[in-house]
Write a protein that holds these residues in place. Structure first.
Motif, PDB file in Angstrom:
ATOM      1  N   PHE A  34       0.816  -1.343   0.178  1.00 45.66           N
ATOM      2  CA  PHE A  34      -0.115   0.012  -0.079  1.00 45.66           C
ATOM      3  C   PHE A  34       0.689   1.271  -0.099  1.00 45.66           C
ATOM      4  N   TYR A  36       0.419   5.293   1.286  1.00 45.55           N
ATOM      5  CA  TYR A  36      -0.309   6.320   1.855  1.00 45.55           C
ATOM      6  C   TYR A  36      -0.008   7.633   1.914  1.00 45.55           C
ATOM      7  N   LEU A  46      -5.159   6.252   2.236  1.00 42.42           N
ATOM      8  CA  LEU A  46      -4.474   5.227   1.216  1.00 42.42           C
ATOM      9  C   LEU A  46      -4.868   6.166  -0.208  1.00 42.42           C
ATOM     10  N   LEU A  88       3.947   7.209   2.715  1.00 36.96           N
ATOM     11  CA  LEU A  88       4.217   6.153   3.458  1.00 36.96           C
ATOM     12  C   LEU A  88       4.021   4.660   2.773  1.00 36.96           C
ATOM     13  N   ASN A  92       1.852  -5.705   4.119  1.00 39.99           N
ATOM     14  CA  ASN A  92       0.869  -6.427   5.164  1.00 39.99           C
ATOM     15  C   ASN A  92       1.881  -7.447   5.766  1.00 39.99           C
ATOM     16  N   LEU A 100      -0.095  -4.075   9.147  1.00 38.36           N
ATOM     17  CA  LEU A 100       0.505  -3.343   8.462  1.00 38.36           C
ATOM     18  C   LEU A 100       1.905  -2.741   8.909  1.00 38.36           C
TER      19      LEU A 100
END
Lengths: 112, 111
Positions: A34, A36, A46, A88, A92, A100
């Motif tokens: 991910f 962010y 997100l 950022l 996972n 996270l």
């Protein structure tokens, strides 16, 4: 020890340029990644998620994942001053808790 | 939906005091998390919960405690506050593999 590494920056680019942000991770078992965006004094939001090797595009944003090399990147095309923020990278944990692990973030500055 | 809410927004504590940071979500998310973010750093996981009545430690649990008696609420307790706990605290929630949503944060200073 599971780790996510990012260059802290700042990365400075002129308005309209492509900004390239990189992230490496240590856990080969990680499957979800991910990006962010966090403005100063605000909470993370997100902007991209990616689960498979290759590229994923969403508007001006492209996430790239290479599991063999354990890196994930974010490209921002036509950068705008409003893109100036800390980005950022999050990975996972690799179990069923969906925890996270975050990198320390890269600060992006887009010069008008 | 209010999303994820946190109270208070700001707090100053003296060394040795205790307090509870409140977190609530109205999205019926089963997973909830507490993070701390020190200046110029990423987020470190303090505690997490996979459902009501179930909690577990994250990366930096020392000095903190949590409880999860309902799906909606996930308070974080600081006992015997120390200057090292000066930080911004974020609560987050998600429904399984879906997007993780963050609250607005609590800025805590321990003097």
């Amino acid at each position: 020890q599971k780790e996510v590494e990012q260059n802290s920056g700042p990365l400075s680019v002129p308005e309209g340029a492509i900004a390239s942000l990189n992230c490496t991770y240590s856990d080969r078992g990680s499957q979800s990644f991910f990006w962010y965006r966090q403005y100063s004094g605000k909470s993370p939001e997100l902007i991209m998620s990616i689960y498979s090797n290759g590229d994923k595009e969403d508007g001006r944003f492209t996430a790239q994942l290479n599991k063999a090399s354990q890196y994930v990147s974010l490209l921002i095309r036509d950068s705008q001053p409003s893109d100036s923020a800390t980005y950022l990278c999050a990975v996972n944990w690799g179990d069923s808790s969906y925890k996270l692990i975050f990198g320390s973030g890269t600060r992006l500055l887009v010069r008008p | 939906n209010a999303g994820v809410t946190q109270t208070p927004k700001f707090r100053i504590l003296k060394i040795g005091q205790s307090m509870t940071l409140q977190c609530a979500q109205d999205m019926n998310h089963n997973y909830m998390y507490w993070y701390r973010q020190d200046p110029g750093m990423g987020l470190k996981l303090i505690y997490y919960s996979v459902g009501a009545g179930i909690t577990d430690k994250g990366e930096v649990p020392n000095g903190y405690n949590v409880s999860r008696s309902t799906t909606e609420d996930f308070p974080l307790r600081l006992e015997l506050a120390a200057p090292s706990q000066t930080s911004v605290y974020f609560c987050a929630s998600r429904k399984g593999a879906d997007t993780q949503y963050f609250g607005p944060g609590t800025r805590l200073t321990v003097l």
